[in-house]
Motif scaffolding. Structure first.
Motif, PDB file in Angstrom:
ATOM      1  N   TYR A  47     -31.368  59.426  94.795  1.00 62.62           N
ATOM      2  CA  TYR A  47     -31.477  60.878  94.864  1.00 62.62           C
ATOM      3  C   TYR A  47     -31.250  61.328  96.301  1.00 62.62           C
ATOM      4  CZ  TYR A  47     -33.385  61.168  90.165  1.00 62.62           C
ATOM      5  OH  TYR A  47     -33.549  61.105  88.822  1.00 62.62           O
ATOM      6  N   ALA A  48     -30.715  62.539  96.466  1.00 67.86           N
ATOM      7  CA  ALA A  48     -30.414  63.056  97.801  1.00 67.86           C
ATOM      8  C   ALA A  48     -31.700  63.353  98.576  1.00 67.86           C
ATOM      9  CB  ALA A  48     -29.570  64.314  97.686  1.00 67.86           C
ATOM     10  N   ASN A  49     -32.683  63.903  97.903  1.00 63.05           N
ATOM     11  CA  ASN A  49     -33.937  64.202  98.609  1.00 63.05           C
ATOM     12  C   ASN A  49     -34.970  63.114  98.324  1.00 63.05           C
ATOM     13  OD1 ASN A  49     -34.336  64.791  95.970  1.00 63.05           O
ATOM     14  ND2 ASN A  49     -35.127  66.855  96.271  1.00 63.05           N
ATOM     15  N   ASN A  50     -36.074  63.197  99.003  1.00 71.10           N
ATOM     16  CA  ASN A  50     -37.124  62.195  98.883  1.00 71.10           C
ATOM     17  C   ASN A  50     -37.958  62.490  97.638  1.00 71.10           C
ATOM     18  OD1 ASN A  50     -38.848  60.139  99.356  1.00 71.10           O
ATOM     19  ND2 ASN A  50     -39.718  60.959 101.238  1.00 71.10           N
ATOM     20  N   VAL A  51     -37.773  61.720  96.598  1.00 73.89           N
ATOM     21  CA  VAL A  51     -38.463  61.933  95.338  1.00 73.89           C
ATOM     22  C   VAL A  51     -39.681  61.018  95.294  1.00 73.89           C
ATOM     23  CG1 VAL A  51     -38.254  61.849  92.838  1.00 73.89           C
ATOM     24  CG2 VAL A  51     -36.299  62.512  94.234  1.00 73.89           C
ATOM     25  N   ARG A  52     -40.818  61.581  94.984  1.00 76.13           N
ATOM     26  CA  ARG A  52     -42.059  60.801  94.864  1.00 76.13           C
ATOM     27  C   ARG A  52     -42.710  61.098  93.528  1.00 76.13           C
ATOM     28  NH1 ARG A  52     -42.549  57.000  98.819  1.00 76.13           N
ATOM     29  NH2 ARG A  52     -41.913  57.893 100.778  1.00 76.13           N
ATOM     30  N   LEU A  53     -43.339  60.108  92.973  1.00 80.86           N
ATOM     31  CA  LEU A  53     -44.131  60.310  91.774  1.00 80.86           C
ATOM     32  C   LEU A  53     -45.472  60.911  92.170  1.00 80.86           C
ATOM     33  CD1 LEU A  53     -43.489  56.979  89.867  1.00 80.86           C
ATOM     34  CD2 LEU A  53     -42.585  59.231  89.321  1.00 80.86           C
ATOM     35  N   PRO A  54     -46.045  61.767  91.324  1.00 81.56           N
ATOM     36  CA  PRO A  54     -47.363  62.319  91.667  1.00 81.56           C
ATOM     37  C   PRO A  54     -48.424  61.227  91.636  1.00 81.56           C
ATOM     38  CG  PRO A  54     -46.728  62.966  89.454  1.00 81.56           C
ATOM     39  CD  PRO A  54     -45.543  62.270  90.065  1.00 81.56           C
ATOM     40  N   HIS A  55     -49.413  61.400  92.468  1.00 78.37           N
ATOM     41  CA  HIS A  55     -50.501  60.417  92.509  1.00 78.37           C
ATOM     42  C   HIS A  55     -51.298  60.481  91.216  1.00 78.37           C
ATOM     43  CE1 HIS A  55     -49.851  59.221  96.612  1.00 78.37           C
ATOM     44  NE2 HIS A  55     -49.730  60.497  96.948  1.00 78.37           N
ATOM     45  N   ALA A  56     -51.754  59.347  90.778  1.00 80.86           N
ATOM     46  CA  ALA A  56     -52.536  59.280  89.546  1.00 80.86           C
ATOM     47  C   ALA A  56     -53.923  59.866  89.783  1.00 80.86           C
ATOM     48  CB  ALA A  56     -52.640  57.837  89.081  1.00 80.86           C
ATOM     49  N   SER A  57     -54.549  60.295  88.720  1.00 82.62           N
ATOM     50  CA  SER A  57     -55.889  60.861  88.850  1.00 82.62           C
ATOM     51  C   SER A  57     -56.919  59.736  88.921  1.00 82.62           C
ATOM     52  CB  SER A  57     -56.203  61.779  87.671  1.00 82.62           C
ATOM     53  OG  SER A  57     -56.420  61.014  86.513  1.00 82.62           O
ATOM     54  N   THR A  58     -58.130  60.110  89.254  1.00 83.68           N
ATOM     55  CA  THR A  58     -59.211  59.137  89.375  1.00 83.68           C
ATOM     56  C   THR A  58     -60.151  59.197  88.178  1.00 83.68           C
ATOM     57  OG1 THR A  58     -60.499  60.716  90.640  1.00 83.68           O
ATOM     58  CG2 THR A  58     -59.116  59.188  91.888  1.00 83.68           C
TER      59      THR A  58
END
Length: 86
Positions: free
Chosen positions: A47-58
């Motif tokens: 991907y052109a931009n920095n793609v991150r997965l959301p952090h998991a919940s606790t």
């Protein structure tokens, strides 16, 4: 005399190894990669931009802590006069 000292040293060796591991593991955990060298997941690469997965919940952690707290409180109400013969 030497045999007694050797046996004592061998008896203390596992405790020493546990102590070293106890102090070394947090240092290893702190030595994690910074954000520039951290590798993304393979399905997010390209991907052109920095793609991150959301952090998991606790939520699961809190459920586990709640379950352990209930077990600890339940142990407080155990009948102390009960025997294994019941």
């Amino acid at each position: 005399m030497m045999a007694v000292m050797k046996n004592r040293l061998l008896a203390l060796l596992p405790g020493l190894l546990v102590a070293v591991a106890t102090f070394a593991l947090p240092l290893i955990a702190l030595a994690k990669e910074d954000e520039e060298t951290q590798q993304l997941e393979a399905r997010l690469e390209g991907y052109a931009n920095n793609v991150r997965l959301p952090h998991a919940s606790t939520a699961l952690t809190w459920l586990l802590i709640s379950f352990l707290a209930v077990c600890a409180v339940a142990a407080l109400f155990k009948n102390a006069k009960r025997t294994h013969l019941d």
